[in-house]
Design a protein around this motif. Structure first.
Motif, PDB file in Angstrom:
ATOM      1  N   GLU A   1       0.833  -1.207   0.000  1.00 46.64           N
ATOM      2  CA  GLU A   1       0.000   0.000   0.000  1.00 46.64           C
ATOM      3  C   GLU A   1       0.868   1.257   0.000  1.00 46.64           C
ATOM      4  N   ILE A   2       1.975   1.224   0.707  1.00 47.21           N
ATOM      5  CA  ILE A   2       2.856   2.392   0.764  1.00 47.21           C
ATOM      6  C   ILE A   2       3.392   2.723  -0.625  1.00 47.21           C
ATOM      7  N   GLU A   3       3.842   1.705  -1.374  1.00 47.32           N
ATOM      8  CA  GLU A   3       4.352   1.930  -2.724  1.00 47.32           C
ATOM      9  C   GLU A   3       3.247   2.430  -3.653  1.00 47.32           C
ATOM     10  N   GLN A   4       2.051   1.905  -3.512  1.00 49.66           N
ATOM     11  CA  GLN A   4       0.929   2.354  -4.331  1.00 49.66           C
ATOM     12  C   GLN A   4       0.623   3.822  -4.073  1.00 49.66           C
ATOM     13  N   ARG A   5       0.580   4.209  -2.805  1.00 42.52           N
ATOM     14  CA  ARG A   5       0.308   5.613  -2.455  1.00 42.52           C
ATOM     15  C   ARG A   5       1.425   6.532  -2.963  1.00 42.52           C
ATOM     16  N   ALA A   6       2.663   6.111  -2.788  1.00 42.05           N
ATOM     17  CA  ALA A   6       3.789   6.917  -3.253  1.00 42.05           C
ATOM     18  C   ALA A   6       3.728   7.106  -4.762  1.00 42.05           C
ATOM     19  N   PHE A   7       3.389   6.045  -5.479  1.00 50.70           N
ATOM     20  CA  PHE A   7       3.263   6.124  -6.926  1.00 50.70           C
ATOM     21  C   PHE A   7       2.176   7.124  -7.318  1.00 50.70           C
ATOM     22  N   LEU A   8       1.000   7.007  -6.694  1.00 48.89           N
ATOM     23  CA  LEU A   8      -0.110   7.917  -7.021  1.00 48.89           C
ATOM     24  C   LEU A   8       0.243   9.369  -6.719  1.00 48.89           C
TER      25      LEU A   8
END
Length: 142
Positions: free
Chosen positions: A107-114
């Motif tokens: 989830e952290i990587e997904q949020r950072a990407f967005l």
């Protein structure tokens, strides 16, 4: 290989060694991981960033100088692009090279990407992103 490519090569080598404990093979300047983990991450990332940019395989092929069938094979992991190709894709798609080797399962990587995509979006891209997110949400926008 110029100095920029050398820096990118070393960055990718370092990331390849740290992701999943995979080793980096330099043979033919190809990015390969013994377990295939980085190849899968790279293949998914090429497609994800292309789709996020709103361009087709044909358009990415034209811009990068590759046949659309080759782009398709990169996106399925059948072919592994050279470091120069990854650098070219990063430039065309407007993402840092290291983003191609980030596993978006957390989830952290997904949020950072967005956050990064939104931060770098021009007005037209931002409008398209808002529309897409609005359609993807389970509850209607207020």
């Amino acid at each position: 290989m110029n100095s920029t490519h050398a820096i990118v090569f070393m960055t990718i080598k370092s990331m390849a060694q740290s992701v999943g404990g995979c080793g980096f093979l330099q043979l033919s300047a190809r990015l390969k991981c013994v377990s295939g983990l980085n190849t899968v991450i790279l293949a998914k990332a090429i497609k994800r960033f292309r789709v996020a940019k709103g361009i087709t395989q044909v358009e990415l092929g034209i811009r990068s100088g590759f046949d659309p069938k080759t782009i398709s094979r990169y996106e399925t992991g059948e072919y592994v692009p050279t470091i120069e190709a990854v650098y070219k894709f990063a430039e065309i798609l407007g993402v840092p090279v290291k983003a191609f080797f980030t596993d978006f399962e957390s989830e952290i990587e997904q949020r950072a990407f967005l956050f990064e995509v939104i931060r770098n979006a021009d007005a037209e891209e931002l409008k398209r992103l808002v529309d897409l997110i609005g359609k993807a949400r389970k509850t209607p926008k207020i």
